[in-house]
Design an enzyme around this catalytic site. Structure first.
Site, PDB file in Angstrom:
ATOM      1  N   ARG A 173       0.724  -1.232  -0.123  1.00  0.00           N
ATOM      2  CA  ARG A 173      -0.173   0.046   0.021  1.00  0.00           C
ATOM      3  C   ARG A 173       0.956   1.250   0.071  1.00  0.00           C
ATOM      4  NH1 ARG A 173      -2.850  -4.037   1.993  1.00  0.00           N
ATOM      5  NH2 ARG A 173      -0.631  -4.403   2.944  1.00  0.00           N
ATOM      6  N   THR A 174       1.721   1.267   0.717  1.00  0.00           N
ATOM      7  CA  THR A 174       2.403   2.741   1.145  1.00  0.00           C
ATOM      8  C   THR A 174       3.355   2.883  -0.218  1.00  0.00           C
ATOM      9  OG1 THR A 174       2.718   2.289   3.451  1.00  0.00           O
ATOM     10  CG2 THR A 174       3.817   3.829   2.540  1.00  0.00           C
ATOM     11  N   ARG A 227      11.665   3.609   3.101  1.00  0.00           N
ATOM     12  CA  ARG A 227      11.094   2.902   4.179  1.00  0.00           C
ATOM     13  C   ARG A 227      12.472   2.186   4.497  1.00  0.00           C
ATOM     14  NH1 ARG A 227       6.113  -1.212   4.290  1.00  0.00           N
ATOM     15  NH2 ARG A 227       5.140   0.856   4.944  1.00  0.00           N
ATOM     16  N   LYS A 268      26.021  -3.971  -1.760  1.00  0.00           N
ATOM     17  CA  LYS A 268      27.556  -3.985  -2.062  1.00  0.00           C
ATOM     18  C   LYS A 268      28.059  -3.346  -0.925  1.00  0.00           C
ATOM     19  CE  LYS A 268      27.321  -3.200  -6.969  1.00  0.00           C
ATOM     20  NZ  LYS A 268      27.617  -2.351  -7.779  1.00  0.00           N
TER      21      LYS A 268
END
Ligand code: NCD
Length: 326
Positions: free
Chosen positions: A71-72, A124, A103
């Protein structure tokens, strides 16, 4: 649309947001919260009119999701597309393989780089506090889309917008925050906005998953009446708004601790019969088993209406921090 009708922000109101990072809910004043609500209603109305918008024409949003999201991420990308802008995306766990974080590149260096591509960054992370580092590295506005068990301010904004739409006003409401209050970042952010109004709060969780004491104390100091409870049926029967949350499996070090608690709090059809008349149920989603599917038929089951509010609220945020409301 409840208290918040469609209203375009003035130049002075837009200036309050221009270039700002959105990292926590407690960074906002009540005035700022209400400007966001009016601006979201303005965009909701524009979407309903099916007008093509060009407010963010030529601008780019980078969405960087180092933890799962449906959703976000998609609602931020939808919001950007609806505003006429474009998106670039990295969506992977930190140990996955498509960006240079895998990396060993630091979040600071990654942000310095992405800052040169994008006009706004939505990120996020699985770790609390990472977004602060990200915001220091990038000159463009950085929006926290959830940092581990920390904060999730944009979800809390859409939750507040939903309560205003469903219940007209927040003053006078009893709101039960239910479930995994220990790890749930949505409730950690939501309480700051609820404390701006005359609300009574019930924090109802299994005994192993209480709201962190530091948050409870901070909200009490703001004069909010808080009841703490471990009794789901009783807490829900007293509330006008029941905000249910999922037990956050990914935050448990020992999976057996999760197994022990995961079925403790379930709202079912029988329980809903005892709710106050007009009570609504919210949930940030995803749902696992904490609300039975039969409850979806109840008129107060507002969680799928709630999720749709993510788009106009995120349009408002993107347009405000980049000074793009046209
Ligand atoms: C929430 C989250 O990621 O914190 N989901 C969301 O953003 N809608 C809630 C959750 O995952 O339980």
């Amino acid at each position: 649309m409840g208290k918040f009708y469609s209203k375009k922000p003035t130049e002075a109101e837009m200036d309050l947001f221009l270039g700002k990072d959105i990292l926590t809910s407690y960074q906002f004043t009540k005035e700022e919260l209400e400007i966001i609500m009016h601006t979201a209603a303005y965009y909701e109305e524009a979407l309903a009119g099916k007008k093509r918008l060009y407010d963010m024409d030529g601008k780019i949003m980078a969405s960087l999701f180092f933890e799962p999201s449906t959703r976000t991420r998609l609602s931020f990308e939808t919001a950007m597309n609806r505003l006429g802008g474009s998106c670039i995306t990295v969506a992977e766990s930190v140990d996955a393989h498509t960006s240079s974080l895998a990396k060993g590149e630091s979040i600071y260096d990654s942000m310095r780089v992405i800052d040169t591509y994008a006009d706004v960054i939505v990120c996020r992370s699985p770790e609390k506090g990472t977004l602060k580092i990200a915001a220091e590295a990038a000159e463009v506005p950085v929006i926290n889309a959830g940092d581990g068990p920390g904060q999730h301010p944009t979800q809390a904004l859409l939750d507040i917008y939903t309560i205003f739409k469903e219940k007209e006003d927040l003053d006078g409401l009893t709101i039960a925050l239910v479930g995994d209050l220990k790890h749930g970042r949505t409730v950690h952010s939501l309480v700051d906005f609820l404390a701006m109004y005359h609300t009574k709060l019930i924090f109802c969780s299994p005994s192993s998953l209480p709201m962190p004491e530091i948050i409870t104390q901070k909200v009490r100091e703001r004069g909010v009446d808080i009841e703490e409870s471990n009794n789901l049926a009783e807490a829900c029967s007293k509330a006008d708004v029941i905000y249910m949350t999922r037990v956050q499996r990914e935050r448990f070090e020992d999976v057996s601790d999760y197994e022990a608690v995961k079925d403790e709090f379930i709202i079912n059809e029988e329980m809903v019969q005892k709710f106050k008349s007009g009570a609504i149920i919210l949930h940030p989603l995803p749902r696992v088993n904490e609300i039975t599917v039969g409850v979806d038929q109840y008129p107060g089951a507002a969680y799928f209406r709630q999720v749709g509010n993510g788009v106009p609220v995120r349009m408002a945020l993107l347009a405000l921090v980049t000074g793009s409301v046209k």
